[in-house]
Design a protein around this motif. Sequence first.
Motif, PDB file in Angstrom:
ATOM      1  N   ILE A 222       1.168  -1.284   0.084  1.00 48.51           N
ATOM      2  CA  ILE A 222      -0.148   0.154   0.291  1.00 48.51           C
ATOM      3  C   ILE A 222       0.968   0.948  -0.141  1.00 48.51           C
ATOM      4  O   ILE A 222       0.720   2.046  -0.164  1.00 48.51           O
ATOM      5  N   GLU A 223       2.069   1.280   0.442  1.00 55.97           N
ATOM      6  CA  GLU A 223       2.709   2.431   0.543  1.00 55.97           C
ATOM      7  C   GLU A 223       3.600   2.495  -0.813  1.00 55.97           C
ATOM      8  O   GLU A 223       3.990   3.592  -0.923  1.00 55.97           O
ATOM      9  N   LYS A 224       3.845   1.434  -1.364  1.00 61.51           N
ATOM     10  CA  LYS A 224       5.285   2.134  -1.807  1.00 61.51           C
ATOM     11  C   LYS A 224       4.730   1.058  -3.582  1.00 61.51           C
ATOM     12  O   LYS A 224       4.977   1.842  -4.084  1.00 61.51           O
ATOM     13  N   PHE A 225       3.597   1.025  -3.762  1.00 64.02           N
ATOM     14  CA  PHE A 225       2.943   1.072  -5.165  1.00 64.02           C
ATOM     15  C   PHE A 225       1.858   2.182  -5.567  1.00 64.02           C
ATOM     16  O   PHE A 225       0.895   2.156  -4.531  1.00 64.02           O
ATOM     17  N   ARG A 226       1.974   3.418  -6.376  1.00 66.24           N
ATOM     18  CA  ARG A 226       1.661   3.956  -6.409  1.00 66.24           C
ATOM     19  C   ARG A 226       0.461   4.487  -7.757  1.00 66.24           C
ATOM     20  O   ARG A 226       0.874   3.786  -8.202  1.00 66.24           O
ATOM     21  N   TYR A 228      -0.572   7.698  -9.828  1.00 69.49           N
ATOM     22  CA  TYR A 228      -0.907   9.301 -10.557  1.00 69.49           C
ATOM     23  C   TYR A 228      -1.307   9.409 -11.415  1.00 69.49           C
ATOM     24  O   TYR A 228      -1.922   8.703 -12.020  1.00 69.49           O
ATOM     25  N   LYS A 229      -2.057  10.514 -11.553  1.00 67.48           N
ATOM     26  CA  LYS A 229      -3.244  10.788 -12.493  1.00 67.48           C
ATOM     27  C   LYS A 229      -3.027  11.758 -13.454  1.00 67.48           C
ATOM     28  O   LYS A 229      -2.280  13.286 -12.950  1.00 67.48           O
ATOM     29  N   ASN A 266      -4.811   9.459  -3.413  1.00 62.22           N
ATOM     30  CA  ASN A 266      -5.141   8.529  -2.735  1.00 62.22           C
ATOM     31  C   ASN A 266      -6.242   7.452  -3.211  1.00 62.22           C
ATOM     32  O   ASN A 266      -7.260   7.537  -3.485  1.00 62.22           O
ATOM     33  N   VAL A 267      -5.844   6.306  -3.312  1.00 63.04           N
ATOM     34  CA  VAL A 267      -6.872   5.155  -4.066  1.00 63.04           C
ATOM     35  C   VAL A 267      -6.810   3.978  -3.135  1.00 63.04           C
ATOM     36  O   VAL A 267      -5.911   3.811  -2.151  1.00 63.04           O
ATOM     37  N   ASP A 271      -8.400  -0.299  -5.297  1.00 63.01           N
ATOM     38  CA  ASP A 271      -7.542   0.291  -7.364  1.00 63.01           C
ATOM     39  C   ASP A 271      -5.631  -0.631  -7.183  1.00 63.01           C
ATOM     40  O   ASP A 271      -5.602  -0.095  -8.092  1.00 63.01           O
ATOM     41  N   ARG A 272      -5.335  -0.113  -5.802  1.00 67.15           N
ATOM     42  CA  ARG A 272      -4.258  -0.638  -6.052  1.00 67.15           C
ATOM     43  C   ARG A 272      -3.518  -1.612  -7.279  1.00 67.15           C
ATOM     44  O   ARG A 272      -2.990  -2.017  -7.718  1.00 67.15           O
TER      45      ARG A 272
END
Length: 280
Positions: A222-226, A228-229, A266-267, A271-272
Amino acid sequence: MKNNEFTIEIKNLSHFFGEKKIYENLNLNIKKGSVFAFLGKNGVGKSTLINILMGYIKPKNGECLIFKESSFNLSIQAKEKIALLHEGFTTYDFMNIKQIEQFFKPFYPKWKSKVFYDLVDLMALNHNQKISTLSFGQKSQVVLGLIFAQDAELLILDDYSMGLDAGYRRLFIDYLKDYVKNSDKTVLITSHIMSDLVDLIDDIAIIQKGGDVYQDSMKNFIEKFRCYKVALNEMFEEKDIHRVEIHKDYKKIYTFEKLENLKELNVDFEDRFLGFVGKY
Ligand SMILES: Nc1ncnc2c1ncn2[C@@H]1O[C@H](COP(=O)(O)OP(=O)(O)OP(=O)(O)O)[C@@H](O)[C@H]1O
């Protein structure tokens, strides 16, 4: 996590169905006292792994150890310590609720009748009702009662959510939280319903078609897989990108990299997860 002992060790596991590769050289360790989720899209091999772990399928290569014993040759003592909920589990439909509890009881030395009835009685059913006449979801609830009553050291739950309504699913998750709290019990779970799982799970393995497996703690993922839009015309180096999701007026970039000067979305975990495996 209670200690460094492993309940399940999967070593260099390879399996094929005909030409189709399910895994190649898969290595996974599941810590005693942890909740481990095996995740992936339909048909990637989650149930196959459970079938291998339970000794129903012999892998082409490698080995799996449960409680340090080969999974293909588990002793009765080891089997007594494992409660298995299998996808599509069918109970002995011709029995009624009372009979099925009596039937299972002698197999498990630590059987807890109260746990079974606490769960089943939430449905306010007559104990003389035959399993065959229960609704699909009610059958699942009886099955979960049978699973928890075993008070097993290792719970293997393959797609536990089948047919359960939202309320009962939450109740089940609460039961599971209590089950693992302050105990050395280990849980291996597969599920398609992600939102239920986030608080519960310590470690994850995400399996992809063709056998690639990502492993980490839930927290790290959750922390590392980001996400971006970004604008449709924004370009990135391929090495920085895990997946691009194209929308009408923008695109979403999923990545393990921290991309400077971009606003991270912030997904949620689902979603991740979908950003990781792709939607289709
Ligand atoms: N006995 C078998 N013979 C041939 N192919 C099989 C066999 N069992 C499973 N498969 C194939 O292996 C793949 C993995 O199946 P498996 O049931 O393990 O998937 P899964 O990840 O549990 O899927 P789901 O999320 O849909 O339950 C699928 O493509 C399936 O068709």
